[in-house]
Design a protein around this motif. Structure first.
Motif, PDB file in Angstrom:
ATOM      1  N   PRO A  91       9.063   0.140  17.612  1.00 40.70           N
ATOM      2  CA  PRO A  91       9.379   1.530  17.263  1.00 40.70           C
ATOM      3  C   PRO A  91       8.416   2.510  17.934  1.00 40.70           C
ATOM      4  N   THR A  92       8.901   3.713  18.145  1.00 37.26           N
ATOM      5  CA  THR A  92       8.066   4.806  18.644  1.00 37.26           C
ATOM      6  C   THR A  92       8.015   5.877  17.574  1.00 37.26           C
ATOM      7  N   LEU A  93       6.868   6.041  16.945  1.00 38.94           N
ATOM      8  CA  LEU A  93       6.745   6.983  15.839  1.00 38.94           C
ATOM      9  C   LEU A  93       6.577   8.403  16.348  1.00 38.94           C
ATOM     10  N   ARG A  94       7.106   9.339  15.555  1.00 43.63           N
ATOM     11  CA  ARG A  94       7.041  10.745  15.898  1.00 43.63           C
ATOM     12  C   ARG A  94       6.400  11.537  14.757  1.00 43.63           C
ATOM     13  N   GLU A  95       6.504  12.863  14.802  1.00 45.21           N
ATOM     14  CA  GLU A  95       5.681  13.728  13.957  1.00 45.21           C
ATOM     15  C   GLU A  95       5.831  13.428  12.473  1.00 45.21           C
ATOM     16  N   ASP A  96       7.064  13.300  11.981  1.00 46.48           N
ATOM     17  CA  ASP A  96       7.249  13.031  10.549  1.00 46.48           C
ATOM     18  C   ASP A  96       6.631  11.681  10.164  1.00 46.48           C
ATOM     19  N   ASP A  97       6.786  10.682  11.038  1.00 46.33           N
ATOM     20  CA  ASP A  97       6.209   9.367  10.758  1.00 46.33           C
ATOM     21  C   ASP A  97       4.687   9.443  10.690  1.00 46.33           C
ATOM     22  N   ILE A  98       4.087  10.151  11.629  1.00 45.21           N
ATOM     23  CA  ILE A  98       2.630  10.293  11.645  1.00 45.21           C
ATOM     24  C   ILE A  98       2.166  11.045  10.399  1.00 45.21           C
ATOM     25  N   HIS A  99       2.862  12.107  10.030  1.00 44.07           N
ATOM     26  CA  HIS A  99       2.492  12.875   8.839  1.00 44.07           C
ATOM     27  C   HIS A  99       2.498  11.977   7.604  1.00 44.07           C
ATOM     28  N   ARG A 100       3.543  11.160   7.460  1.00 42.57           N
ATOM     29  CA  ARG A 100       3.614  10.270   6.290  1.00 42.57           C
ATOM     30  C   ARG A 100       2.495   9.232   6.328  1.00 42.57           C
ATOM     31  N   ALA A 101       2.204   8.703   7.506  1.00 37.55           N
ATOM     32  CA  ALA A 101       1.151   7.683   7.613  1.00 37.55           C
ATOM     33  C   ALA A 101      -0.205   8.251   7.235  1.00 37.55           C
ATOM     34  N   VAL A 102      -0.522   9.447   7.736  1.00 41.11           N
ATOM     35  CA  VAL A 102      -1.817  10.051   7.436  1.00 41.11           C
ATOM     36  C   VAL A 102      -1.894  10.448   5.965  1.00 41.11           C
ATOM     37  N   HIS A 103      -0.796  10.961   5.418  1.00 43.53           N
ATOM     38  CA  HIS A 103      -0.778  11.330   3.992  1.00 43.53           C
ATOM     39  C   HIS A 103      -1.024  10.101   3.112  1.00 43.53           C
ATOM     40  N   SER A 104      -0.347   8.998   3.422  1.00 42.91           N
ATOM     41  CA  SER A 104      -0.544   7.767   2.634  1.00 42.91           C
ATOM     42  C   SER A 104      -1.965   7.242   2.780  1.00 42.91           C
ATOM     43  N   ALA A 105      -2.504   7.336   3.991  1.00 46.77           N
ATOM     44  CA  ALA A 105      -3.879   6.888   4.203  1.00 46.77           C
ATOM     45  C   ALA A 105      -4.856   7.726   3.382  1.00 46.77           C
ATOM     46  N   ARG A 106      -4.607   9.027   3.308  1.00 46.11           N
ATOM     47  CA  ARG A 106      -5.506   9.884   2.533  1.00 46.11           C
ATOM     48  C   ARG A 106      -5.450   9.535   1.050  1.00 46.11           C
ATOM     49  N   LEU A 107      -4.279   9.198   0.549  1.00 48.83           N
ATOM     50  CA  LEU A 107      -4.175   8.805  -0.854  1.00 48.83           C
ATOM     51  C   LEU A 107      -4.948   7.516  -1.120  1.00 48.83           C
ATOM     52  N   SER A 108      -4.970   6.611  -0.147  1.00 51.92           N
ATOM     53  CA  SER A 108      -5.686   5.347  -0.307  1.00 51.92           C
ATOM     54  C   SER A 108      -7.180   5.484  -0.028  1.00 51.92           C
ATOM     55  N   ALA A 109      -7.560   6.503   0.763  1.00 52.56           N
ATOM     56  CA  ALA A 109      -8.951   6.622   1.200  1.00 52.56           C
ATOM     57  C   ALA A 109      -9.905   6.800   0.028  1.00 52.56           C
ATOM     58  N   ALA A 110      -9.497   7.585  -0.959  1.00 53.38           N
ATOM     59  CA  ALA A 110     -10.397   7.851  -2.084  1.00 53.38           C
ATOM     60  C   ALA A 110     -10.729   6.575  -2.840  1.00 53.38           C
ATOM     61  N   GLY A 111      -9.708   5.768  -3.108  1.00 55.13           N
ATOM     62  CA  GLY A 111      -9.953   4.519  -3.818  1.00 55.13           C
ATOM     63  C   GLY A 111     -10.772   3.536  -3.013  1.00 55.13           C
ATOM     64  N   TRP A 112     -10.510   3.470  -1.704  1.00 53.17           N
ATOM     65  CA  TRP A 112     -11.275   2.576  -0.839  1.00 53.17           C
ATOM     66  C   TRP A 112     -12.740   3.001  -0.778  1.00 53.17           C
ATOM     67  N   ALA A 113     -12.972   4.312  -0.643  1.00 55.57           N
ATOM     68  CA  ALA A 113     -14.351   4.816  -0.572  1.00 55.57           C
ATOM     69  C   ALA A 113     -15.088   4.619  -1.890  1.00 55.57           C
ATOM     70  N   ALA A 114     -14.351   4.617  -3.017  1.00 52.96           N
ATOM     71  CA  ALA A 114     -14.990   4.493  -4.327  1.00 52.96           C
ATOM     72  C   ALA A 114     -15.456   3.077  -4.615  1.00 52.96           C
ATOM     73  N   LEU A 115     -14.973   2.095  -3.848  1.00 53.20           N
ATOM     74  CA  LEU A 115     -15.415   0.719  -4.066  1.00 53.20           C
ATOM     75  C   LEU A 115     -16.906   0.594  -3.743  1.00 53.20           C
ATOM     76  N   THR A 116     -17.563  -0.295  -4.410  1.00 53.57           N
ATOM     77  CA  THR A 116     -18.954  -0.569  -4.053  1.00 53.57           C
ATOM     78  C   THR A 116     -19.002  -1.193  -2.658  1.00 53.57           C
ATOM     79  N   THR A 117     -20.137  -1.070  -2.008  1.00 55.94           N
ATOM     80  CA  THR A 117     -20.266  -1.700  -0.692  1.00 55.94           C
ATOM     81  C   THR A 117     -20.067  -3.208  -0.788  1.00 55.94           C
ATOM     82  N   GLY A 118     -20.463  -3.776  -1.904  1.00 59.60           N
ATOM     83  CA  GLY A 118     -20.268  -5.212  -2.079  1.00 59.60           C
ATOM     84  C   GLY A 118     -18.797  -5.589  -2.111  1.00 59.60           C
TER      85      GLY A 118
END
Length: 447
Positions: free
Chosen positions: A18-45
């Motif tokens: 597949p070749t992703l375009r603007e809407d696909d990229i927007h959804r990917a970055v939005h989903s990543a941002r929703l996951s980023a907070a939880g990932w960052a909140a994990l302990t380094t361990g």
């Protein structure tokens, strides 16, 4: 519109992606941002443990990764196996170092106050990687970014998304959903990712691509690893293994390595012997047996264009030994070019193929000036017998990485990065973590 990847060994279309375009990229970055907070909140361990599980998943499925790398690049199985093992090691390295302390200052720095530094993730990192090492270049970027607590949206090269898409499947299982997202596509897909709401961009590729990324990034954090065109200074007392080692490094991955030796610089007194020794070594290197093809038609055209424009004499070239069904592939032999003027395109431009140019200098000091007299400054090597003299030359070479009596030897423990038009930022080592974190100073007034 989907894109068709071609097998570089045969020139035959092999798979549609597949070749992703603007809407696909927007959804990917939005989903990543929703996951980023939880990932960052994990302990380094905990982040460390999950990265170790990802390393184990890659190791357990190494055969599938090797098949993917070979399909996309055409490289020999032995090269792909070594690179997958290196990727596993990189993931384990960053799983370990993220549990250390990078703080530059802590304790009683101000009267009546206690201070310390928190290293915090940037958020969502957009990563764009090239086709020469599809998985390894991705791991160089995403391993420290993930270890530092960021979510990653990664755009692989159009011709080689296979192994990174497999990695995304494993990452979803062991890291969590959308912590690592892969967005396949063409150059426009990459531009859309850079222009999206990511907090930082890590780009590995050409100078032109890096300049475009920098222009689109604005004030956001940017890490660039660009071209190499690397020199190797060979002195008259160079050890006997010099010439075989240089040719092996030059032809590894068909010379499609930013840090590969490209320009051999000798002294006039050992010019003829150096050309002869390199020619003899090149005669023993066979495309189709010792190394693979060039990756795509554009790279083949670039190789041919630069060599056709060169004023150099071809002193030697190796063989191309391929099966009948591979004769339509993007194969080119290893070549030694000699008698080049300083402004020859084979000297000033990065060929990114299995080619060694050879030039003569009047003195070691002149050799250093010639080595530095190109826009790129990524890596270099110097070969000889006097350790003190070689170390002196290593100090004068404009490069982010210098090898003495070896070339193209790297480890997760040591940093790699360019200067001048070879980019900015650091890959590998604990220092790469700082590319994907920002410090916050916390100062507390005490009674």
């Amino acid at each position: 519109m989907p894109s068709t990847a071609t097998d570089p060994r045969t020139g035959v279309p092999r798979q549609v992606f597949p070749t992703l375009r603007e809407d696909d990229i927007h959804r990917a970055v939005h989903s990543a941002r929703l996951s980023a907070a939880g990932w960052a909140a994990l302990t380094t361990g905990e982040r460390s443990r999950r990265l170790l599980r990802l390393a184990a998943a890659v190791e357990d499925d190494a055969a599938a990764y090797v098949r993917s790398e070979c399909a996309g690049t055409g490289k020999p199985r032995s090269e792909a196996e070594g690179e997958i093992a290196n990727c596993v090691d990189l993931l384990r390295f960053y799983a370990g170092v993220v549990r250390g302390d990078l703080s530059p200052a802590s304790g009683h720095r101000i009267p009546g106050r206690e201070s310390w530094v928190r290293w915090e993730p940037l958020g969502v990192v957009g990563v764009v990687v090239p086709w020469n090492y599809p998985l390894m270049m991705a791991i160089w970027r995403l391993a420290p970014a993930l270890a530092a607590g960021n979510a990653v949206v990664l755009k692989p090269a159009e011709t080689t998304p296979d192994s990174v898409l497999l990695l995304a499947e494993h990452a979803a299982e062991v890291l969590g959903p959308d912590v690592l997202t892969v967005t396949p596509g063409d150059r426009e897909t990459g531009r859309l990712l850079v222009a999206s709401d990511v907090d930082a961009i890590a780009f590995t590729g050409s100078l032109q691509g890096g300049l475009d990324v920098h222009a689109r990034a604005g004030v956001r954090r940017v890490s660039l690893e660009l071209g190499g065109n690397c020199p190797a200074i060979v002195l008259p007392d160079a050890p006997a293994h010099t010439y075989e080692d240089l040719v092996a490094a030059c032809t590894y991955n068909a010379g499609q390595s930013c840090a590969a030796p490209a320009r051999v610089i000798t002294l006039a007194e050992n010019f003829d012997s150096t050309v002869s020794a390199l020619a003899e070594a090149m005669r023993g290197r066979r495309a189709g047996a010792d190394f693979g093809p060039l990756n795509n038609p554009d790279q083949l055209a670039r190789y041919d264009s630069i060599l056709n424009a060169s004023k150099a004499a071809i002193r030697e070239q190796g063989d191309v030994v391929v099966a009948p069904d591979e004769r339509g592939g993007y194969w080119r032999p290893g070549v030694v070019l000699a008698d080049l003027p300083d402004d020859d395109p084979a000297v000033t431009e990065e060929i990114f193929g299995p080619v060694l140019t050879v030039q003569a200098a009047d003195s070691p000091e002149h050799a250093v000036r010639m080595a530095n007299d190109v826009p790129q400054a990524l890596a270099a090597s110097v070969w000889g017998d006097s350790v003190s003299g070689l170390l002196g030359i290593s100090r004068e070479l404009q490069a982010g990485e210098v090898w003495v009596n070896c070339h193209l030897e790297q480890t997760a423990d040591l940093p790699h990065g360019g200067r001048k038009q070879s980019g900015s930022g650091t890959d590998l080592s604990v220092l790469a973590l700082t590319e994907y974190q920002r410090p916050k100073t916390v100062t507390v007034r005490i009674a």
